[in-house]
Design a protein around this motif. Structure first.
Motif, short mmCIF file in Angstrom:
data_model
loop_
_atom_site.label_atom_id
_atom_site.label_comp_id
_atom_site.label_asym_id
_atom_site.label_seq_id
_atom_site.Cartn_x
_atom_site.Cartn_y
_atom_site.Cartn_z
N LEU A 167 47.09 51.76 16.63
CA LEU A 167 48.09 51.11 17.02
C LEU A 167 47.74 50.67 18.57
N THR A 168 47.09 51.58 19.08
CA THR A 168 46.71 51.57 20.61
C THR A 168 46.13 50.18 21.03
N ALA A 169 45.32 49.58 19.88
CA ALA A 169 44.58 48.33 20.10
C ALA A 169 45.36 47.33 20.08
N ILE A 170 46.47 47.28 19.04
CA ILE A 170 47.43 46.23 18.79
C ILE A 170 48.75 45.98 19.32
N GLY A 171 48.90 46.96 20.30
CA GLY A 171 50.09 46.89 21.06
C GLY A 171 50.26 45.79 21.91
N VAL A 172 49.06 45.38 22.30
CA VAL A 172 49.06 43.93 23.19
C VAL A 172 49.76 42.93 22.55
N LYS A 173 50.08 42.67 21.18
CA LYS A 173 50.56 41.79 20.60
C LYS A 173 51.95 41.48 21.24
N LEU A 174 52.68 42.53 21.84
CA LEU A 174 53.93 42.21 22.10
C LEU A 174 53.94 41.07 23.44
N TYR A 205 51.24 39.38 24.01
CA TYR A 205 50.50 38.07 23.74
C TYR A 205 51.63 37.08 23.07
N ASP A 206 52.58 37.65 22.10
CA ASP A 206 53.46 36.67 21.77
C ASP A 206 54.37 35.87 22.66
N ASP A 207 54.50 36.52 23.91
CA ASP A 207 55.34 35.94 24.90
C ASP A 207 54.55 34.96 25.97
N VAL A 208 53.13 34.88 25.70
CA VAL A 208 52.48 33.94 26.48
C VAL A 208 52.83 32.37 26.43
N PRO A 209 53.01 32.01 25.28
CA PRO A 209 53.20 30.38 25.15
C PRO A 209 54.70 30.14 25.47
N LEU A 210 55.68 31.35 25.48
CA LEU A 210 56.97 30.84 25.70
C LEU A 210 57.43 29.80 26.80
N HIS A 211 56.77 30.17 27.88
CA HIS A 211 57.27 29.10 29.16
C HIS A 211 56.11 28.07 29.18
N LEU A 212 54.80 28.25 28.66
CA LEU A 212 53.85 27.15 28.92
C LEU A 212 54.36 25.97 27.89
N ILE A 213 54.29 26.18 26.78
CA ILE A 213 54.64 25.35 25.46
C ILE A 213 55.68 25.69 24.76
N GLY A 214 56.12 26.67 24.68
CA GLY A 214 57.16 27.20 23.72
C GLY A 214 56.50 27.83 22.56
N ASN A 215 57.34 28.55 21.73
CA ASN A 215 56.82 29.57 20.89
C ASN A 215 56.45 28.84 19.66
N ASN A 216 57.28 27.62 19.28
CA ASN A 216 56.66 26.69 18.45
C ASN A 216 56.29 25.31 18.64
N GLY A 217 55.83 25.26 19.91
CA GLY A 217 55.29 23.83 20.55
C GLY A 217 53.66 24.09 20.44
#
Length: 710
Positions: free
Chosen positions: A271-278, A280-292
């Motif tokens: 899980l140490t390796a996949i903890g960055v998912k939290l 990573y998931d926030d990256v598009p939010l302000h740039l294009i939107g999570n569903n954009g």
């Protein structure tokens, strides 16, 4: 019997006396036609005489017009209806021929017996009636107005090379400039928020290298310690673990060592390796939107704002200096694609770990799996190769992805720095200060009341003459851009008028010239005494703007002048390249504000301004703009609106009533006269019944009605 037959034969076939009988048959109709013709001619003469007498009596009666109103070019009867009726009867009696002639002369001048006669005023068609008032003013001004207007205004119109479409484009430019800058700020705020997420993501990825591989172990102890975490630690004690594993029997200490290592292998803290998912998931939010997507971003995201900015900037040359502040699509593409690629290289599991041919193609998670699997093998070299592959993976993240992201953010920081230039705030403050200085001067006019009684009386007249005209809304003083928007709206009407000079308002131009001829604007214009705003010197401004508050009409007059001066100065700055980026944009506005205040002050001090509203096209040509010239233009521009024109007429009527102390509701301009008479028919009265009039006995009745107006 034979005698009777002979008599009948002689009667039927004897020719003696037949000519006389035929003559009678022919002459009798001719006689009747002549009789009808003679009586008809006498009737026509009588009707003409009565009509002429009626016309003369009406004209003579209405000659008693109000001289005070006549001095303003308005005509209405000055007395009451009783006096007018007496005058009418007297004039009618004198105008009617009283002939006692008889015989053949009566054919030319028939003897008329006059009957009832009367007059009545049409009080619904007095000077308060808009059509009546317009008609009188236009008749007064149609020869005077062209001379009064002069040639300057027509020469000025010839210089105009600007269309209303040009003004719309320039207005859009200013409006868009402000909106573009605002959108850029919103975009940058979103990018900054996105950058925080990406930085967190990169920081977390880089931290994995320390957590997973750790530092090389240079001080290997004899016994395996507890809590081995990093791959370098596991590799360093792997030989000892294999040795312990191959022992048939282990003492307690050896068993503890063995279990320490085995526990580290079994834990497999993947899980140490996949903890960055939290992150990573926030990256598009302000740039294009999570569903954009890059091509279809969600609203209120950085990419959506940037797309809107690109659409507004387009290919307009005026926006060239702003184009450097537009972020290319590649910026968002590089940020998102590289974070996606890093994340994929972290967690994807697509390869066969039993016999991987190329470790560089494995994801970090796969390499971790491979490393744990390899720990069970007695192969120090394979563990070293895997560790190197993991280190290479992080090096790849840095060189192939993080550097690209950093490069894009470095470019963005330059754009942001230019937009956030501190001098912009200073120039914006100068523009706001310039606007405040203008309104500080104009607002002196808002709370004046020395001649409020005059405006109250004018308002009474307007209300009495069918309702007051509301006038214009207050100018928007909520900020520079709101004021510029208002100024553009006013200037656009001016350009539309100059561009089209519509024939449909020609009559309104005559009425405007009537205002300037009879209710002029006069000096002083400077705020030197109370005379500068009072009704006595600013009658034209009252008619033009329609406020019933002392000082407000002069306020709006100066406000219109200010708006036109400001837009002309602003467009001149634009033509000379004053809109050079955000800083230049605010400098252009601040400069235009200062120039406007200077020109306005010059007009107030001198009562005139040497100025050219089209100086961006013909900078060397100047015209003398007096208060009358400014008012003439404003009246003309406003006169395009029919509703405004009706209100303007009401105010002219109120001003005329105030000037003459005459109530126009009691000043009729339409009179109707009625006269009756009859003449004696000479021949057969029944013949005259074929005529349109009325026959009673041997007399022919004549009724005449006539309407006369000034």
């Amino acid at each position: 019997m034979r005698n009777i037959k002979q008599i009948m034969k002689n009667l039927l076939f004897n020719n003696r006396g037949s000519v006389s009988i035929y003559a009678i048959i022919i002459i009798l109709p001719v006689f009747l036609m002549n009789a009808l013709f003679i009586d008809t001619m006498r009737i026509l003469v009588a009707e003409r005489q009565i009509e002429s007498s009626l016309d003369a009596a009406l004209r003579s009666t209405m000659a008693k017009f109000d001289t005070k109103l006549a001095n303003l070019g308005l005509f209405a009867y000055s007395g009451d209806e009783g006096a007018a009726n007496g005058d009418f009867q007297s004039y009618l009696q004198k105008a009617t021929t009283d002939s006692s002639l008889s015989g053949y002369n009566n054919i030319a001048v028939p003897n008329i017996d006059m009957g009832e006669s009367s007059i009545s005023f049409d009080f619904e068609r007095n000077l308060v009636d808009l059509d009546v008032f317009r008609s009188q003013v236009i008749e007064t001004m149609k020869y005077q107005a062209p001379v009064q207007i002069g040639t300057d205004i027509f020469d000025m119109f010839k210089l105009n090379e600007m269309s209303s479409g040009d003004v719309d484009n320039m207005q859009d430019l200013v409006d868009n400039y402000e909106e573009i800058l605002e959108l850029m700020k919103k975009r940058n705020n979103k990018i900054d928020s996105g950058k925080e997420k990406i930085d967190k993501f990169i920081e977390e990825v880089k931290a994995l290298q320390t957590k997973i591989t750790g530092k090389r172990v240079t001080d290997v102890k004899d016994k395996i310690p507890k809590n081995l975490k990093t791959f370098h630690e596991l590799k360093a004690y792997h030989s000892r673990y294999i040795t312990l594993k191959e022992m048939e029997e282990r003492d307690d200490d050896e068993e503890e060592e063995f279990q320490n290592y085995k526990a580290s292998i079994d834990s497999k803290d993947l899980l140490t390796a996949i903890g960055v998912k939290l992150y990573y998931d926030d990256v598009p939010l302000h740039l294009i939107g999570n569903n954009g997507t890059l091509s279809n971003p969600e609203d209120s995201t950085a990419k959506a704002y940037n797309d809107e900015i690109k659409g507004m900037v387009g290919t307009e040359e005026e926006f060239d200096d702003l184009k450097s502040l537009v972020i290319e699509d590649s910026f968002f593409e590089i940020l998102l694609n590289n974070t996606d690629e890093v994340y994929d290289k972290l967690i994807l599991e697509e390869n066969n770990l039993d016999n991987p041919n190329d470790l560089s193609q494995l994801s970090l998670l796969e390499l971790i799996h491979y490393f744990y699997n390899s720990l069970l093998l007695d192969d120090e070299d394979l563990l070293g190769v895997i560790l190197q592959a993991i280190d290479d993976k992080f090096t790849d993240f840095e060189n192939e992805h993080f550097k690209k992201i950093k490069s894009e953010f470095d470019k963005y920081e330059l754009i942001k720095k230019e937009l956030d230039n501190a001098d912009v705030d200073a120039e914006e403050e100068k523009a706001e200060t310039g606007l405040s200085d203008i309104f500080e001067m104009l607002n002196e006019l808002k709370n004046l009341s020395d001649d409020q009684a005059t405006y109250n009386k004018l308002e009474e007249y307007v209300l009495q003459y069918d309702g007051a005209f509301a006038g214009e809304e207050e100018a928007d003083n909520s900020g520079v851009f709101a004021f510029i928007q208002d100024a553009f709206d006013r200037f656009k009407y001016f350009i539309e008028f100059v561009e089209g000079f519509p024939e449909s308002i020609r009559n309104e131009l005559y009425i405007n010239e009537y205002v300037l001829a009879n209710f002029a604007t006069k000096e002083p214009y400077a705020f030197t005494s109370s005379d500068f705003y009072k009704y006595d010197t600013k009658k034209g401004q009252y008619i033009a703007y329609g406020h019933h508050v002392s000082g407000m009409n002069y306020f709006h007059f100066l406000l219109d002048i200010t708006c036109i001066l400001l837009i002309v100065n602003l467009l001149d700055e634009l033509k000379r390249g004053g809109f050079a980026g955000p800083l230049g944009f605010y400098k252009a506005i601040a400069t235009a504000m200062v120039m406007t205040l200077t020109e306005l002050t010059s007009f107030l001090d001198d009562g005139k301004l040497e100025w050219n509203p089209f100086k961006m096209f013909a900078p060397s040509k100047r015209f003398t703009f007096t208060g009358t010239m400014f008012l003439r233009i404003f009246l003309a521009v406003k006169s395009i609106d029919p509703t405004y024109n009706d209100g303007k007429i009401r105010r002219i009527q109120a001003a005329a009533s105030h000037e003459t102390n005459r109530n126009l509701l009691e000043s009729p301009s339409y009179i109707e006269g009625h006269v009756s008479g009859d003449i004696k028919l000479w021949f057969i009265p029944q013949l005259a019944e074929v005529l349109p009039g009325k026959v009673e006995g041997n007399r022919y009745k004549i009724e005449k009605h006539k309407v006369y107006s000034y």
